[in-house]
Design a protein around this motif. Structure first.
Motif, PDB file in Angstrom:
ATOM      1  N   PHE A 254     111.676  97.098  99.968  1.00  0.00           N
ATOM      2  CA  PHE A 254     112.641  98.184 100.036  1.00  0.00           C
ATOM      3  C   PHE A 254     112.195  99.224 101.050  1.00  0.00           C
ATOM      4  CE2 PHE A 254     113.830 102.466  98.764  1.00  0.00           C
ATOM      5  CZ  PHE A 254     115.192 102.346  98.833  1.00  0.00           C
TER       6      PHE A 254
ATOM      7  N   SER B 170     112.277  97.939 104.690  1.00  0.00           N
ATOM      8  CA  SER B 170     113.593  97.733 105.296  1.00  0.00           C
ATOM      9  C   SER B 170     114.434  98.994 105.321  1.00  0.00           C
ATOM     10  CB  SER B 170     114.347  96.639 104.546  1.00  0.00           C
ATOM     11  OG  SER B 170     114.395  96.960 103.174  1.00  0.00           O
ATOM     12  N   ALA B 171     114.234  99.821 104.326  1.00  0.00           N
ATOM     13  CA  ALA B 171     115.178 100.928 104.169  1.00  0.00           C
ATOM     14  C   ALA B 171     114.746 102.204 104.843  1.00  0.00           C
ATOM     15  CB  ALA B 171     115.400 101.196 102.681  1.00  0.00           C
TER      16      ALA B 171
ATOM     17  N   ALA C 101     113.196 102.828 107.646  1.00  0.00           N
ATOM     18  CA  ALA C 101     112.977 102.881 109.088  1.00  0.00           C
ATOM     19  C   ALA C 101     113.451 104.217 109.644  1.00  0.00           C
ATOM     20  CB  ALA C 101     113.730 101.745 109.769  1.00  0.00           C
TER      21      ALA C 101
END
Lengths: 592, 235
Positions: free
Chosen positions: B11, B14-15, B17
């Motif tokens: 999570f 990916s989230a 950034a």
């Protein structure tokens, strides 16, 4: 006696998308800008992070990021013969009240409104004749064109990380996009979101019915992205908590993680939170504003902030309220149809069906704010759609999919299911995974009797009159609703669901409960002359040239689309007009 | 994926950034369904608002609306009475965010809630009036009537067929009561209801964490293995 501060170049009232865009653009142009925001500071790190942001009760049902009606609300009525009563708690619409405003809790749907709106009266009169427009329908041309706004739509789409598929690139139709959109110079900033099952099956059915489905353009970054200003976006996680929530991934384009932090790094900018503006001040001639009066809600102290220029950049309703409270422009009167401030308040209508497919797994908790496929075949953008036959002006879009289907609010069951007990429980368990929605959002045309003024009885926490909203749906909306319900139900039937709760056109008056849409428009509309509008095409007051009013309150009528696309584009358009024209030669940008 | 439906590392990777440092959130010790100290505290017994008569009414109500069966335990075992009590004792019950200035007029239905009562006051006066009605009709208070009588009364209340003498409008009372029962069933367990996430398990809702970037494809038209996570599990 209010404490009087030193004069600044610009005061912005409200710091959401419009205030944020103006703050960034005007400070970069060298102006000294103070933003006054009635809400508090909120950041992704502190306020929208996991786990506490994943709280449906707090953010959806207790309205954590929204305007507190205890302090200020509106009174509402359906027509002038009713006595307006206060909207004692939020319901039908949800204005935001934090730094970032409604740009924090929106879903991200970002549309380009076209000349079908901006030239509405001319186009309909030309094609269908003057008599086609009912006498009490006060639609008028906006005084701006799509061509003028096109570069600013693009600027907003690239700032907010709008994901989508172009349908018309410089006049060339593009497969998979919206064939009815106006020509665009560039494709969207990012490719479309991954479709969810519900939007896929809707798209297939729509195609089989001869319609033209496309992915809904949304400021939900379909992949990690850095915008032209250098603001960083994470990729959307399809977390299912979009509408009403701040985004923990910074994947939803929001002012608090784009334009506002850029402005805040600029020494020309100052943000004051908990600053509640009660009045825009005018000089003795009434032709210039001199600043604003506000209350520091942390101390109760009253403060005067003088400014060479003021921009109202709060939620649409609150911009209009402040104009009425400040006595700028003549208030609109529906009987004589004289005056302009408060005129052409509009809302939206809709219809929706729930379809049940035994054995399917829609996983309704997995979606982005924009996980809908949409058709525009009956929307204002499709000028081929024959209104003479349909009998209404404007149009509606139809979408299939989910957006923020959380379990306190979303538990679909076939009509007739008991509301409690074992049968309720087993039906709730059985159908949750197997249901999907098809919904229409419909335009509302302006009407002589739908308007805002100040309430004669009720007051807010500052002792000021509440705004009074007089609104109901008219025959145009009812005809549109019946047409939309029929189209939805025909598509639904063609999908052979196990069962479905059909769309039913609304017949009841507009009501403040339940939630419908935070797309309140009009009240300080833009137009071609001071007799028919409050603002010129640059959103500059006809009465006071150093006052600009930015937001959906400038729309002369409402479309079926979400308003944020043109709201953002118009904010950039206005910022350019101020930087390139007004700063050099302060005065009216359009001669009255 | 380490555990069904949840992988915090994935999570974050990916989230975040976008630079939304989620560093303020500690990695949970466990994301399994065992109640943690936080959930245990929230669901402690005892009422902060309801008096004994009101407590008996609410307990009978939630056990009737959410009976025990193979799908879930009964309402009181899910903490729905606790959720309601805490809601009424807290800011929402006390009229936080409710415009409470007069004059007070009934208005028309499209104008929404117009009573001079906070939710807690509406509950208190509504329960008293409901019991008066039940005693008059069934010779017993709501908590003592038979299940069939309770069903009959609630259906009449929902349909607006009950008139409270000297009480708030019965339909408005019912609307608020029903709303709070459903909130208790499906809100995060830290508020005292939805104990052990039974409401979420009933429908297959995963709760707090939802990193579905890959799951959109992976679970398209397939059952998602749900092991719900609440806020307390991650705090």
């Amino acid at each position: 006696m209010a404490k009087k501060l030193k004069e600044v170049d610009v005061v912005l009232v409200g710091l959401g998308w419009t205030g944020g865009i103006l703050a960034k653009e005007l400070t970069e142009a060298g102006m000294q800008v103070v933003a006054l925001e009635r809400g508090g500071m909120r950041s992704t790190e502190n306020d929208y992070s996991v786990p506490h942001v994943r709280d449906e009760l707090r953010f959806v049902h207790r309205h954590d990021l929204m305007q507190n009606t205890q302090r200020d609300t509106l009174t509402v009525r359906n027509n002038v013969s009713q006595e307006a009563q206060p909207m004692r708690r939020l319901g039908s619409f949800l204005p935001g009240e934090v730094v970032g405003g409604s740009g924090v809790h929106w879903s991200g749907h970002t549309w380009r409104w076209t000349d079908q709106e901006f030239k509405i009266r001319s186009l309909y009169e030309e094609r269908y004749g003057k008599k086609f427009i009912p006498d009490d329908m006060t639609i008028q041309d906006w005084g701006i064109t799509y061509a003028e706004l096109e570069p600013y739509y693009e600027k907003f789409e690239y700032t907010a990380a709008v994901s989508g598929k172009a349908g018309n690139l410089r006049g060339q139709l593009q497969a998979g996009g919206n064939p009815f959109e106006a020509p665009r110079q560039r494709d969207y900033a990012l490719p479309p979101l991954t479709p969810i099952l519900a939007s896929q099956v809707f798209s297939e059915a729509a195609k089989n019915n001869g319609y033209h489905p496309f992915p809904r353009p949304s400021a939900n970054a379909s992949r990690a992205y850095t915008n032209p200003d250098g603001s960083h976006f994470g990729a959307c996680q399809y977390c299912g908590y979009c509408q009403r929530f701040g985004c923990e991934a910074n994947a939803k384009g929001s002012p608090h993680m784009t334009v506002i932090p850029i402005a805040m790094k600029n020494p020309n900018f100052e943000l004051r939170t908990h600053a509640w503006v009660t009045r825009v001040l005018k000089d003795s001639t009434g032709k210039r504003v001199t600043g604003v009066l506000y209350t520091n809600t942390l101390t109760g102290e009253e403060v005067e902030q003088p400014a060479r220029m003021v921009a109202l950049t709060a939620y649409a309703i609150n911009n209009v309220h402040l104009m009425l409270l400040s006595g700028i422009g003549r208030p609109y009167d529906p009987v004589s149809q004289q005056g302009v401030v408060g005129k052409n308040y509009c809302y939206q209508t809709g219809a929706s069906a729930t379809l049940f497919f035994e054995g399917r797994h829609f996983n309704p908790f997995m979606n982005a704010g924009g996980s809908n496929a949409t058709i525009d075949d009956f929307n204002s953008t499709n000028w081929e759609f024959d209104r003479a036959k349909a009998g209404f002006i404007g149009g509606y879009n139809v979408g299939g999919g989910f957006n923020t289907a959380l379990p306190i609010g979303y538990r679909p069951v076939p009509r007739g299911t008991p509301s409690w007990g074992k049968a309720w429980k087993s039906a709730t368990a059985k159908w949750y995974q197997t249901a999907m929605n098809i919904s229409a959002s419909g335009a509302v045309m302006s009407n002589r009797y739908n308007y805002y003024d100040l309430d004669p009885t009720y007051r807010n926490a500052f002792g000021l009159p509440l705004m009074r909203m007089t609104f109901d749906y008219k025959e145009n909306e009812h005809k549109m609703g019946r047409h939309a319900a029929q189209v939805i139900n025909d598509i639904a039937k063609s999908m052979n669901p196990t069962s479905f709760n059909p769309a039913i056109a609304r017949t009841e008056p507009w009501t403040v409960v339940p939630y419908q849409s935070t797309h309140n428009t009009g009240g300080t509309i833009m137009g071609t002359n001071p007799g028919n509008s409050v603002l010129n095409k640059y959103l500059q007051s006809w009465d006071c040239h150093n006052l600009f009013v930015v937001g959906a309150n400038v729309f002369a009528h409402n479309n079926s689309y979400n308003p944020t696309g043109p709201v953002g584009a118009l904010a950039y358009w206005t910022a350019d007009a101020i930087k390139n024209q007004y700063m050099k030669n302060p005065g009216p940008l359009v001669s009255a | 994926m380490k555990k069904d439906g949840f992988d915090r590392r994935a999570f974050l990777k990916s989230a975040v950034a976008g630079g939304a440092a989620a560093a303020t959130v500690s990695v949970p010790q466990s994301v399994q369904a065992q109640p943690t100290a936080a959930t245990a505290a929230a669901t402690a017994q005892g009422y902060a608002f309801l008096n004994p008569e009101e407590g008996a009414f609410v307990e009978a109500l939630v056990d009737h609306m959410v009976p025990a069966d193979e799908l879930t335990p009964k309402g009181t075992d899910l903490g729905l009475n606790i959720f309601i009590d805490r809601s009424l004792a807290g800011g929402w019950g006390k009229g936080d965010r409710l415009y409470m200035q007069g004059p007070w007029k009934t208005g028309v239905p499209s104008q929404g809630y117009q009573l001079p009562l906070t939710p807690a006051e509406l509950y208190r006066n509504g329960i008293a009036a409901a019991n008066v009605h039940c005693v008059k009709t069934y010779k017993k208070t709501f908590d003592k009537v038979t299940a069939a009588e309770r069903e009959e009364f609630l259906l009449a209340l929902q349909a607006g067929k009950v008139t409270f003498e000297n009480g708030p409008p019965s339909r408005t009372f019912f609307t608020t009561v029903y709303q709070t029962v459903m909130e208790g069933m499906f809100a995060d367990p830290m508020y005292g209801g939805n104990r052990n996430k039974a409401g979420w398990k009933l429908i297959g809702f995963p709760g707090v964490i939802a990193v579905n970037y890959q799951n959109i494809e992976k679970y398209r038209d397939k059952p998602f293995p749900v092991n719900p996570v609440g806020i307390a599990d991650m705090s």
